[in-house]
Scaffold this active site. Structure first.
Site, PDB file in Angstrom:
ATOM      1  N   HIS A   1       0.621  -1.333  -0.475  1.00 32.80           N
ATOM      2  CA  HIS A   1      -0.071  -0.327   0.163  1.00 32.80           C
ATOM      3  C   HIS A   1       0.910   1.389   0.006  1.00 32.80           C
ATOM      4  O   HIS A   1       1.126   2.827   0.089  1.00 32.80           O
ATOM      5  CB  HIS A   1      -0.830   0.034   0.954  1.00 32.80           C
ATOM      6  CG  HIS A   1      -1.962  -0.994   1.159  1.00 32.80           C
ATOM      7  ND1 HIS A   1      -2.043  -2.183   1.681  1.00 32.80           N
ATOM      8  CD2 HIS A   1      -3.464  -1.167   1.138  1.00 32.80           C
ATOM      9  CE1 HIS A   1      -3.182  -3.042   1.913  1.00 32.80           C
ATOM     10  NE2 HIS A   1      -3.803  -2.201   1.089  1.00 32.80           N
TER      11      HIS A   1
ATOM     12  N   ASP B   1      -4.289  -5.876  -7.916  1.00 31.35           N
ATOM     13  CA  ASP B   1      -5.026  -4.990  -6.800  1.00 31.35           C
ATOM     14  C   ASP B   1      -4.863  -3.754  -7.100  1.00 31.35           C
ATOM     15  O   ASP B   1      -4.677  -3.298  -8.389  1.00 31.35           O
ATOM     16  CB  ASP B   1      -3.663  -5.499  -5.825  1.00 31.35           C
ATOM     17  CG  ASP B   1      -3.960  -5.455  -4.306  1.00 31.35           C
ATOM     18  OD1 ASP B   1      -4.965  -4.851  -3.500  1.00 31.35           O
ATOM     19  OD2 ASP B   1      -3.244  -5.453  -3.707  1.00 31.35           O
TER      20      ASP B   1
END
Length: 524
Positions: free
Chosen positions: A213, A287
């Site tokens: 992230h 993702d």
């Protein structure tokens, strides 16, 4: 909901622009402003995006907003979600594919909804995959109730790095065969209710200490090692048939022809390894494209979306630049390339779009009976013996917990059966007697900042281990044990979850009413 035309008709009916729109799955937030809701409606209506992936709120999204904004809780989030899905579906010409991350239930994203154990807890269960099937089934029922078609789970990454900041507890463990077995049971349970799944994060996010992230993890293993381990669960499960595979943002030079290119935008990894070498023919979803592992390197709007699509992703999750991405793909992609992805996505939609059962959040109930069974089967005697514990409950002991903020059902239940003094650890109290029953509740599930334990707490807990006879029950991530010097502990029992049901089961174990059946699925 609008009816979905069959693939042959859709292929003839949709324009090329509409087909490209189907590749896009922007984020939608349950707790959003009316202005932002209208913005999503316009994306659906004007850009013809194919689906939406729901998150709790902008403040809770793990990338751009982590730690910067306070997450506002909304007791009615589930009802809000139901309303938004209906609203967005109404704005769409063709049915939207609605996705969410519900690895341990809708509670991963939505408060006041059923929560089931983390994957690491399920990984401790031995030879009882029927229970994991039931977990998948129950989560699928809750997804259907909300109007969700696609649960972006389970994680099949090998949990082989104790410093992993983002996978850890989300993985079934470090044994590739166990991961396949448990993921298979979860998938079959989910599919039994007609809900889609997605195994993730290809080619394997377990052996890294970087959170994708926030940055790009590097995995420097050889291709042979990756094929034998990280790729194994993906290969086994895809050979059996899976709905989709999510590609993570990982730098894996051994699979990318020696390049550092993130896997999510690597033709060598998706079209080469996944499609050609491993033989996968189904839907590939990226993702989240807002994750800093990739997003911060592509400031030109639409460029990242094109690179992800061109690399082999069919669904572009959390695309932040849908209009620009659509135009870039239309400009650069061949009609054949567009048609191939469109057909894969539309087949998935035909499988998933069906009439859902709708009921309010007041009717959503966690299956406590199932959680009790899971607690019994997963509870792990990590150190010590049943006899060592019996010395505690047959004599006197002092109960100590680490936090005032925890509703300690463990001690409450024990108090109904045996009288004992208990207190909260602050580092200055005087503990009478030699025997201490220590109940630890890590304040957070992720390892950052020592799972929420302060330096003072760690010092006080280590002092107990050094000076007292300690039996420890841990209600949280087992990796938290690495913080403590437990070599002198008389017994260590891992309960994994702090659910009331798990605490009650742990108290029954302490009282000698059953034996711990679980096995720690990772090495500490």
């Amino acid at each position: 909901m609008n009816n979905i035309p069959p693939l042959k008709k859709a292929s003839e009916q949709l324009s090329l622009t509409e087909k490209v729109g189907q590749f896009f799955m922007p984020a939608a937030f349950i707790n959003d402003t009316e202005k932002e809701i209208q913005h999503i409606e316009n994306l659906v209506r004007e850009q013809g995006v194919g689906g939406l992936c729901f998150f709790h709120s902008r403040a809770s999204a793990a990338t751009n907003f982590e730690g910067k904004k306070k997450v506002v809780h909304n007791a009615k989030s589930f009802d809000t979600l139901q309303g938004l899905i209906k609203r967005y579906q109404k704005a769409s010409k063709y049915p939207l594919l609605i996705a969410i991350d519900a690895e341990w239930g809708l509670a991963m994203r939505i408060e006041n909804t059923p929560q089931y154990p983390y994957a690491i807890t399920l990984g401790a269960i031995q030879d009882n995959n029927e229970l994991i099937f039931e977990v998948g089934k129950n989560i699928a029922l809750d997804c259907k109730a909300a109007g969700i078609h696609w649960n972006l789970a389970p994680v099949v990454d090998l949990n082989n790095n104790p410093d992993n900041p983002v996978i850890g507890y989300r993985s079934f463990g470090e044994d590739k065969n166990q991961i396949v077995e448990k993921a298979r049971a979860f998938i079959q349970g989910t599919q039994s209710e007609g809900v889609l799944t997605s195994i993730k994060h290809f080619p394997g996010h377990g052996d890294t200490a970087t959170d994708s992230h926030l940055g790009l993890p590097l995995i420097s293993k050889s291709k042979e090692a990756l094929v034998e381990n990280e790729l194994y669960p993906f290969q086994k499960l895809m050979d059996e048939g899976v709905d989709s595979i999510m590609v993570g943002h990982l730098s894996v030079p051994a699979l990318a022809e020696g390049k550092m290119t993130p896997s999510s935008i690597s033709k060598a990894i998706i079209k080469g390894v996944l499609r050609k070498e491993m033989g996968y023919t189904g839907v590939v979803i990226s993702d989240a494209l807002n994750m800093h592992a990739v997003s911060k390197n592509y400031p030109v709007k639409g460029e990242l979306e094109w690179l992800a699509f061109d690399a082999g992703n069919d669904v572009l999750c959390f695309s932040e630049h849908c209009p620009e991405g659509i135009q870039t793909i239309l400009k650069k992609a061949s009609e054949k390339q567009i048609e191939e992805s469109f057909q894969r996505i539309w087949k998935l939609k035909e499988t998933a779009i069906h009439i859902t059962t709708s009921y309010s959040s007041s009717a959503l109930k966690t299956d406590d009976e199932l959680n009790i069974k899971l607690a019994h089967q997963s509870l792990t005697l990590f150190k010590g013996t049943k006899e060592a514990l019996s010395e505690f409950y047959t004599t006197s002991f002092t109960g100590i917990q680490n936090s005032h903020n925890t509703d300690n059902q463990f001690f409450k239940t024990l108090s109904e059966n045996k009288k004992f003094k208990h207190c909260t650890l602050n580092g200055t109290e005087t503990i009478s007697g030699e025997n201490v029953l220590l109940a630890l509740f890590p304040k957070q599930i992720k390892p950052a900042h020592n799972f929420g334990f302060t330096d003072k707490e760690i010092t006080a807990i280590n002092t107990l281990f050094r000076t007292k006879n300690v039996a420890l029950y841990l209600f949280g991530n087992p990796y938290a044990l690495n913080l403590f010097d437990t070599k002198n502990a008389k017994a260590i029992i891992i309960a994994y979850q702090n659910f009331t049901t798990f605490q009650k089961v742990a108290s029954a174990h302490f009282l000698g009413q059953f034996e711990a059946l679980g096995k720690l699925p990772v090495h500490l």
